[in-house]
Design a protein around this motif. Structure first.
Motif, PDB file in Angstrom:
ATOM      1  N   THR A  77      46.974  34.502  35.834  1.00 35.26           N
ATOM      2  CA  THR A  77      46.913  33.484  34.784  1.00 35.26           C
ATOM      3  C   THR A  77      46.837  34.091  33.396  1.00 35.26           C
ATOM      4  O   THR A  77      46.917  33.351  32.407  1.00 35.26           O
ATOM      5  N   GLY A  78      46.674  35.395  33.302  1.00 36.39           N
ATOM      6  CA  GLY A  78      46.503  36.026  31.998  1.00 36.39           C
ATOM      7  C   GLY A  78      45.073  36.058  31.539  1.00 36.39           C
ATOM      8  O   GLY A  78      44.773  36.634  30.487  1.00 36.39           O
ATOM      9  N   THR A  79      44.148  35.451  32.285  1.00 32.77           N
ATOM     10  CA  THR A  79      42.719  35.453  31.968  1.00 32.77           C
ATOM     11  C   THR A  79      41.977  36.055  33.157  1.00 32.77           C
ATOM     12  O   THR A  79      41.966  35.471  34.246  1.00 32.77           O
ATOM     13  N   GLY A  80      41.361  37.199  32.956  1.00 38.87           N
ATOM     14  CA  GLY A  80      40.701  37.899  34.051  1.00 38.87           C
ATOM     15  C   GLY A  80      39.586  37.105  34.691  1.00 38.87           C
ATOM     16  O   GLY A  80      39.411  37.135  35.919  1.00 38.87           O
ATOM     17  N   GLU A  81      38.798  36.388  33.886  1.00 36.79           N
ATOM     18  CA  GLU A  81      37.681  35.621  34.437  1.00 36.79           C
ATOM     19  C   GLU A  81      38.168  34.477  35.321  1.00 36.79           C
ATOM     20  O   GLU A  81      37.584  34.189  36.368  1.00 36.79           O
ATOM     21  N   LYS A 256      34.162  25.959  46.194  1.00 43.13           N
ATOM     22  CA  LYS A 256      35.015  25.921  47.382  1.00 43.13           C
ATOM     23  C   LYS A 256      36.306  26.646  47.033  1.00 43.13           C
ATOM     24  O   LYS A 256      36.868  26.446  45.950  1.00 43.13           O
ATOM     25  N   ASN A 257      36.774  27.498  47.930  1.00 34.69           N
ATOM     26  CA  ASN A 257      38.015  28.217  47.674  1.00 34.69           C
ATOM     27  C   ASN A 257      38.625  28.644  49.014  1.00 34.69           C
ATOM     28  O   ASN A 257      38.061  29.500  49.706  1.00 34.69           O
ATOM     29  N   ARG A 258      39.746  28.058  49.367  1.00 35.83           N
ATOM     30  CA  ARG A 258      40.421  28.418  50.613  1.00 35.83           C
ATOM     31  C   ARG A 258      41.194  29.726  50.501  1.00 35.83           C
ATOM     32  O   ARG A 258      41.623  30.271  51.508  1.00 35.83           O
ATOM     33  N   PHE A 259      41.380  30.226  49.278  1.00 39.33           N
ATOM     34  CA  PHE A 259      42.157  31.433  49.076  1.00 39.33           C
ATOM     35  C   PHE A 259      41.334  32.570  48.485  1.00 39.33           C
ATOM     36  O   PHE A 259      41.892  33.529  47.961  1.00 39.33           O
ATOM     37  N   GLY A 260      40.026  32.478  48.554  1.00 36.40           N
ATOM     38  CA  GLY A 260      39.181  33.528  48.007  1.00 36.40           C
ATOM     39  C   GLY A 260      37.721  33.240  48.294  1.00 36.40           C
ATOM     40  O   GLY A 260      37.382  32.285  48.995  1.00 36.40           O
ATOM     41  N   ALA A 261      36.861  34.084  47.739  1.00 37.76           N
ATOM     42  CA  ALA A 261      35.430  33.942  47.961  1.00 37.76           C
ATOM     43  C   ALA A 261      34.875  32.770  47.157  1.00 37.76           C
ATOM     44  O   ALA A 261      35.246  32.561  46.000  1.00 37.76           O
ATOM     45  N   ALA A 262      33.999  31.996  47.788  1.00 40.66           N
ATOM     46  CA  ALA A 262      33.302  30.929  47.082  1.00 40.66           C
ATOM     47  C   ALA A 262      32.129  31.515  46.302  1.00 40.66           C
ATOM     48  O   ALA A 262      31.733  32.662  46.497  1.00 40.66           O
ATOM     49  N   ASN A 263      31.582  30.724  45.404  1.00 37.81           N
ATOM     50  CA  ASN A 263      30.447  31.112  44.559  1.00 37.81           C
ATOM     51  C   ASN A 263      30.785  32.243  43.590  1.00 37.81           C
ATOM     52  O   ASN A 263      29.886  32.918  43.099  1.00 37.81           O
ATOM     53  N   GLU A 264      32.075  32.461  43.302  1.00 40.86           N
ATOM     54  CA  GLU A 264      32.442  33.383  42.242  1.00 40.86           C
ATOM     55  C   GLU A 264      32.078  32.761  40.897  1.00 40.86           C
ATOM     56  O   GLU A 264      32.034  31.539  40.737  1.00 40.86           O
ATOM     57  N   LEU A 265      31.841  33.608  39.904  1.00 41.59           N
ATOM     58  CA  LEU A 265      31.411  33.139  38.595  1.00 41.59           C
ATOM     59  C   LEU A 265      32.264  33.789  37.518  1.00 41.59           C
ATOM     60  O   LEU A 265      32.468  35.003  37.512  1.00 41.59           O
ATOM     61  N   GLY A 266      32.774  32.972  36.612  1.00 42.98           N
ATOM     62  CA  GLY A 266      33.483  33.446  35.430  1.00 42.98           C
ATOM     63  C   GLY A 266      32.729  33.014  34.186  1.00 42.98           C
ATOM     64  O   GLY A 266      32.184  31.899  34.141  1.00 42.98           O
ATOM     65  N   VAL A 267      32.690  33.861  33.182  1.00 43.78           N
ATOM     66  CA  VAL A 267      31.927  33.589  31.962  1.00 43.78           C
ATOM     67  C   VAL A 267      32.884  33.541  30.777  1.00 43.78           C
ATOM     68  O   VAL A 267      33.702  34.448  30.593  1.00 43.78           O
ATOM     69  N   PHE A 268      32.762  32.480  29.985  1.00 41.71           N
ATOM     70  CA  PHE A 268      33.588  32.294  28.802  1.00 41.71           C
ATOM     71  C   PHE A 268      32.691  31.984  27.608  1.00 41.71           C
ATOM     72  O   PHE A 268      31.567  31.494  27.764  1.00 41.71           O
ATOM     73  N   ALA A 269      33.207  32.265  26.423  1.00 42.87           N
ATOM     74  CA  ALA A 269      32.541  31.908  25.171  1.00 42.87           C
ATOM     75  C   ALA A 269      33.423  30.926  24.423  1.00 42.87           C
ATOM     76  O   ALA A 269      34.625  31.182  24.233  1.00 42.87           O
ATOM     77  N   MET A 270      32.861  29.792  24.005  1.00 42.77           N
ATOM     78  CA  MET A 270      33.609  28.785  23.265  1.00 42.77           C
ATOM     79  C   MET A 270      33.509  29.099  21.778  1.00 42.77           C
ATOM     80  O   MET A 270      32.436  29.045  21.181  1.00 42.77           O
ATOM     81  N   LEU A 271      34.645  29.446  21.187  1.00 37.63           N
ATOM     82  CA  LEU A 271      34.724  29.753  19.764  1.00 37.63           C
ATOM     83  C   LEU A 271      35.636  28.743  19.080  1.00 37.63           C
ATOM     84  O   LEU A 271      36.194  27.850  19.726  1.00 37.63           O
TER      85      LEU A 271
END
Length: 458
Positions: A77-81, A256-271
């Protein structure tokens, strides 16, 4: 009995979508109370086999051995998180449901995502809440590229599918599913029947055409995605946007994720210029006090495949109430009460007559048991007003017998702590890694009982 082809009235459960011929206080399907609402239900137009074949023909019964077992190719997607939360990127034909509070950044994230996709991927952004001009103004504010991005303002699911079959997009965004309606039903947009029917048609189209589909979902005041619970079962991935009030940081969590691990976390900052990914989230959750303070402990938790350093703070104070309070923010309140009982029974430290407040800094919710030992040491530090030295980091589960139990992925947790400059670690004895795997320059103190951990720290 209603005649064929005519609409009928039924009582539909707002929790599960089940139908009942008459009103009752309790739903006969899911058991929820006071959830049956009267709605007008119309028969589906063009139902049966002909209605199912408008997108693609049936594949029929096949042997499992004949189904190709190749690993799904993913498009970044171009966004690592976001890629981390999705399990590595976008999968062909995947349906992703994104929920969150109003204004938290759902539309901003998806608009930035589809704008970064290559032109050959062809993205279609369908908005049911805003005009095309409003979407254009947001894109201009976010300074996103408009090449290759197609827009459609429509709320009829049949019209959307007709446009999608003409455009043949690789990625399609529906913002939001609660604004859509199907002409086959007479109920209002956002009702249980409409949300269920629109989602079913969109999911069927995505699976048969190979289009990656994003659905934006509204949430209720309890924080759950509005609509029938079956909607979350129909999609492949469910993501939630979370944030503390007034905080600029946004946490994207996969439940929930059928194509990967559940409970993954991504962090973003709203600017002002939109959402920006935070590549080192441990740094923003550590306060780094100028000097050691009582009640503050650094722990290493784990969200999906990522080790994360967070600060646990505790405040223990004499209570003026007959029943002292036990308040936990970011942790399980019932588990805190259990840990305090273990502390009194096996370490001889009583908190009777004391209010106990415990908080995970930064608004992170920690659900794993590795927070047990840091929580108790923070409580004792505040109770005795004795700070834990700043070079300490710790993790471990505390059992009812006072034992310190191991937690998964101990070496990765220690490596993350060493990367941020911590030089001493208090860990369960069974999490002590071999000498070859120990971080250089870090002293690791293994403990097997709660009293041993308190002796090592205090």
């Amino acid at each position: 009995m209603a005649k064929a082809g005519r609409s009928r009235r039924a009582f539909v459960c707002t929790a599960c979508g089940g139908e009942s011929a008459k009103w009752a206080g309790q739903c006969p399907d899911c058991g929820a109370w006071n959830t049956l609402e009267e709605q007008v239900v119309a028969p589906a137009a063009g139902g049966g086999r002909q209605g199912r074949e408008q997108y693609a023909g049936d594949q029929g019964v096949r042997s499992l051995a004949d189904v190709p077992a190749d690993e799904e190719s993913r498009q970044t997607t171009g966004t690592g998180e976001l890629d981390r939360v999705l399990g590595g990127g976008l999968v062909v034909g995947a349906v992703i449901l994104l929920g969150g509070d109003p204004g938290i950044g759902k539309s901003t994230l998806l608009l930035e995502t589809v704008a970064r996709l290559p032109a050959e991927r062809r993205a279609l952004y369908v908005t049911g809440e805003e005009s095309l001009r409003q979407v254009g103004l947001r894109a201009s504010r976010l300074n996103v590229s408009a090449e290759g991005l197609r827009l459609l303002a429509e709320t009829s699911v049949e019209a959307i599918l007709e446009a999608a079959m003409s455009e043949r997009p690789g990625v399609m965004v529906i913002d939001s599913i609660q604004t859509l309606h199907s002409e086959a039903l007479g109920s209002a947009p956002g009702s249980v029947a409409q949300v269920r029917e629109c989602t079913a048609q969109l999911v069927r189209f995505a699976k048969q055409s190979g289009t990656t589909l994003f659905l934006v979902g509204h949430v209720t005041k309890e924080g759950q995605i509005a609509g029938p619970r079956v909607m979350e079962h129909m999609v492949d991935t469910v993501l939630y946007f979370e944030s503390d009030s007034g905080s600029r940081y946004r946490l994207l969590r996969a439940v929930k994720n059928r194509f990967g691990a559940a409970n993954e976390l991504g962090v973003f900052a709203m600017l002002d210029t939109g959402l920006h990914e935070v590549k080192n989230p441990s740094a923003i959750f550590l306060s780094r006090h100028e000097e050691a303070v009582s009640g503050s402990v650094i722990m290493v938790t784990r969200e999906g495949t990522r080790p994360l350093l967070v600060e646990v703070q505790a405040l223990v104070n004499e209570s003026p109430l007959a029943n002292p309070r036990r308040v936990a923010l970011g942790l399980d309140g019932n588990r805190l009460a259990m840990l305090l009982a273990v502390l009194q029974r096996h370490a001889g430290v009583s908190t009777f007559g004391e209010d106990v407040f415990i908080n995970v800094v930064g608004g992170v919710r920690v659900s794993e048991t590795a927070s047990d030992l840091p929580s108790l040491t923070a409580v004792i530090s505040s109770l005795r007003d004795r700070p834990v030295p700043q070079e300490w980091v710790q993790f471990g589960e505390v059992g009812l017998a006072g034992e310190i139990r191991p937690v998964p992925n101990g070496p990765e947790r220690l490596a993350e702590a060493a990367k941020h400059g911590f030089r001493r670690a208090l860990v369960p004895a069974k999490n002590l890694p071999p000498k070859a795997q120990r971080p250089r320059g870090m002293e690791i103190v293994p403990v097997s009982r709660l009293d041993q951990a308190l002796d090592a720290l205090f």
